[in-house]
Design a protein around this motif. Structure first.
Motif: not given
Length: 103
Positions: A19-23, A25-26
């Protein structure tokens, strides 16, 4: 020159991490963009976590940076910081990253 090896260890399930992978990666892209992070990636096996090589900031600042990681903020992972007083480095590392520049 201080280099920091940041060892990330997951403390939660893969579903919670996903759930927190996109954040995350940013977060990585932001610090790669400043030149503070030189390399980052998953450890082998990937389920264990990841690692980052950082430079140009002191250990106090590194602690502040890892506290910004969405995985850490959500309580899903923890970092171990290994600081290296590098006596010899490749010439490409001689230029400080943007965050570490004073001018």
């Amino acid at each position: 020159m201080e280099l920091h090896l940041l060892l990330l260890r997951y403390t939660a399930s893969p579903d919670a991490i996903a759930e927190h992978i996109p954040g995350h990666v940013d977060y990585l892209e932001r610090h790669h963009g400043t030149g503070t992070f030189l390399a980052s990636g998953q450890t082998v096996p990937a389920e264990d976590g990841g690692a980052i090589v950082a430079r140009g900031v002191d250990r106090r600042r590194i602690a502040e940076i890892i506290a910004e990681d969405p995985f850490v903020r959500a309580g899903l992972a923890a970092y171990e910081i290994v600081t290296i007083d590098a006596a010899r480095v490749h010439p490409d590392l001689a230029e400080p990253p943007a965050e570490g520049r004073t001018s």
